[in-house]
Scaffold this motif. Sequence first.
Motif, PDB file in Angstrom:
ATOM      1  N   ASP A 171     -58.389 -92.122 -14.477  1.00  0.00           N
ATOM      2  CA  ASP A 171     -57.246 -91.681 -13.809  1.00  0.00           C
ATOM      3  C   ASP A 171     -55.756 -92.071 -14.496  1.00  0.00           C
ATOM      4  OD1 ASP A 171     -58.667 -90.778 -11.900  1.00  0.00           O
ATOM      5  OD2 ASP A 171     -58.591 -92.337 -10.662  1.00  0.00           O
ATOM      6  N   SER A 172     -56.031 -93.089 -15.667  1.00  0.00           N
ATOM      7  CA  SER A 172     -54.753 -93.642 -16.399  1.00  0.00           C
ATOM      8  C   SER A 172     -54.514 -92.751 -17.431  1.00  0.00           C
ATOM      9  CB  SER A 172     -54.952 -95.150 -16.750  1.00  0.00           C
ATOM     10  OG  SER A 172     -55.769 -95.393 -17.911  1.00  0.00           O
ATOM     11  N   ILE A 173     -55.532 -92.085 -17.927  1.00  0.00           N
ATOM     12  CA  ILE A 173     -54.967 -91.173 -19.022  1.00  0.00           C
ATOM     13  C   ILE A 173     -53.826 -90.381 -18.797  1.00  0.00           C
ATOM     14  CG2 ILE A 173     -56.160 -89.492 -20.487  1.00  0.00           C
ATOM     15  CD1 ILE A 173     -58.916 -90.394 -19.721  1.00  0.00           C
ATOM     16  N   PRO A 174     -53.037 -90.059 -19.679  1.00  0.00           N
ATOM     17  CA  PRO A 174     -51.811 -89.313 -19.440  1.00  0.00           C
ATOM     18  C   PRO A 174     -52.402 -87.770 -19.501  1.00  0.00           C
ATOM     19  CG  PRO A 174     -51.383 -90.634 -21.410  1.00  0.00           C
ATOM     20  CD  PRO A 174     -52.949 -91.047 -20.855  1.00  0.00           C
ATOM     21  N   GLN A 175     -51.569 -86.985 -18.665  1.00  0.00           N
ATOM     22  CA  GLN A 175     -52.089 -85.595 -18.251  1.00  0.00           C
ATOM     23  C   GLN A 175     -52.546 -84.765 -19.312  1.00  0.00           C
ATOM     24  OE1 GLN A 175     -49.594 -83.326 -15.556  1.00  0.00           O
ATOM     25  NE2 GLN A 175     -50.648 -81.616 -15.600  1.00  0.00           N
ATOM     26  N   ALA A 181     -52.082 -95.637 -12.929  1.00  0.00           N
ATOM     27  CA  ALA A 181     -51.781 -96.958 -13.568  1.00  0.00           C
ATOM     28  C   ALA A 181     -51.266 -96.581 -14.743  1.00  0.00           C
ATOM     29  CB  ALA A 181     -52.878 -97.905 -13.492  1.00  0.00           C
ATOM     30  N   ALA A 182     -50.980 -97.680 -15.601  1.00  0.00           N
ATOM     31  CA  ALA A 182     -50.211 -97.493 -17.063  1.00  0.00           C
ATOM     32  C   ALA A 182     -51.669 -97.322 -17.897  1.00  0.00           C
ATOM     33  CB  ALA A 182     -49.987 -98.927 -17.526  1.00  0.00           C
ATOM     34  N   PRO A 183     -51.685 -96.485 -18.851  1.00  0.00           N
ATOM     35  CA  PRO A 183     -52.796 -96.043 -19.464  1.00  0.00           C
ATOM     36  C   PRO A 183     -53.517 -97.081 -20.104  1.00  0.00           C
ATOM     37  CG  PRO A 183     -50.668 -94.891 -20.123  1.00  0.00           C
ATOM     38  CD  PRO A 183     -50.448 -95.911 -19.336  1.00  0.00           C
ATOM     39  N   VAL A 184     -54.825 -97.002 -19.901  1.00  0.00           N
ATOM     40  CA  VAL A 184     -55.699 -98.025 -20.350  1.00  0.00           C
ATOM     41  C   VAL A 184     -55.477 -98.401 -21.908  1.00  0.00           C
ATOM     42  CG1 VAL A 184     -57.665 -96.682 -20.467  1.00  0.00           C
ATOM     43  CG2 VAL A 184     -58.108 -99.150 -20.308  1.00  0.00           C
ATOM     44  N   THR A 185     -55.570 -99.735 -22.289  1.00  0.00           N
ATOM     45  CA  THR A 185     -55.330 -99.786 -23.653  1.00  0.00           C
ATOM     46  C   THR A 185     -56.635 -99.893 -24.395  1.00  0.00           C
ATOM     47  OG1 THR A 185     -55.366-102.475 -23.605  1.00  0.00           O
ATOM     48  CG2 THR A 185     -53.481-101.249 -23.436  1.00  0.00           C
TER      49      THR A 185
END
Length: 413
Positions: free
Chosen positions: A256-260, A92-96
């Motif tokens: 899971d939304s954290i960029p690699q 998903a989009a990175p969590v804010t």
Amino acid sequence: MSVEQHNDPLGDRLSAALRETAGGFDTDRAALAAAGLARGRRLRLRRGGAVAGGAAGLALIGAGGALLLPPGQPHAPQRASAAAKPKATPTAAPVTGDQLLRTLEHLLPKGRTSGQESRGADESPLGPYAHVVYDDGKGKGAVGVSLGRVEPGSEQARQSTACPDKTFTPYDHCSTGMLPDGSTLRLLQGYEYPDRRVDTKWWSAELVTPAGQHVSVSEWNAAAEKGAPVSRAEPPLNRAQLKKLATAAVWRGYVDSIPQDRGKPTAAPSAPHAVTGGRTTLLALLPKGLHVVARSQDDTDSAYAVVNDGKGRSLVQVNVQADMRDVAGDLFGADSETLANGTRVAVHQGPGEKGREGVVMWTVDTMRADGRRVVISAFNSGTQHDAATRRTPALTVEQLRAIALSPKWDQVR
């Protein structure tokens, strides 16, 4: 204020830590708004857990006798695992930061929150976190959560959820166990300062899932981790509430939304050669007449023993490192000695754990001609955080020197 901080004795591969930039990680709260503190705290407890598994809490000694402490970033290469790797592609989009704050406030029991701070998944390599000051009507307490990834089955994952050795980290309660979904959860009730110089309590929950998702929750019985008076007898969440907060499924989706490149595990790409024999060698070389009252559990290249000669407990620590010639100039100054076989020897005598008056540490640091380093320290206390139990360590400098120079260390490989 934030959820990340602490410098503590090393508990992992000290040789790798030494090659990094030396310095503590007392992060400037105003400058970084708590960035890096949760990671530092996890490292502290991983080191404590590693000690429970046999690694020493040995402080490295640099030129001039200064302590070289590990930086606040990942401190040492971890053993890579053959287990499945954690998810690297965000789902998903990175969590804010705002999302994290809203989630944290929603999951907390009924009460008031203030002092909100947060960081989103795409804002910093340090990873996402959220922090609030929470008041349930019984006094303010800081609560924070930080998220990241670890390599499933790795040493880092194990250390993150292992109870630390009380020789190095004092606490009132620690439990670790597996949840029905295969995740490992550690609940720890300890203190902000190991020497208990202030009454600030620090309780935490560390969750590592089979996929490598890592959720870290911390709370204090004060409105700030440091520098704030105690405002309640205990942190606001009891163990059941702390567990409920840490195991909430929503955090795993956020991981899971954290960029690699921001959330990749810090495990080394390849496993280092396993080292054995440190504890066995240390115990074999101890002078006669010393009663061993505690020892490290695993027989690795880092080991410790707590001994008593009838005059009080004394902590003895040793670490064996491979080729360290690249930092020899930092470790051995003009006052060091070079033996006929090329071995370099440095002796340091000074204060022990900061804040404990009367505690001293005697260290003999040696490096063979091939770069193999054996460094041993002894304290006039049974731990690094308790008051002195005797006037001087149980071993003399000459005895420490004899242990460090023993050829038996060549078998620890």
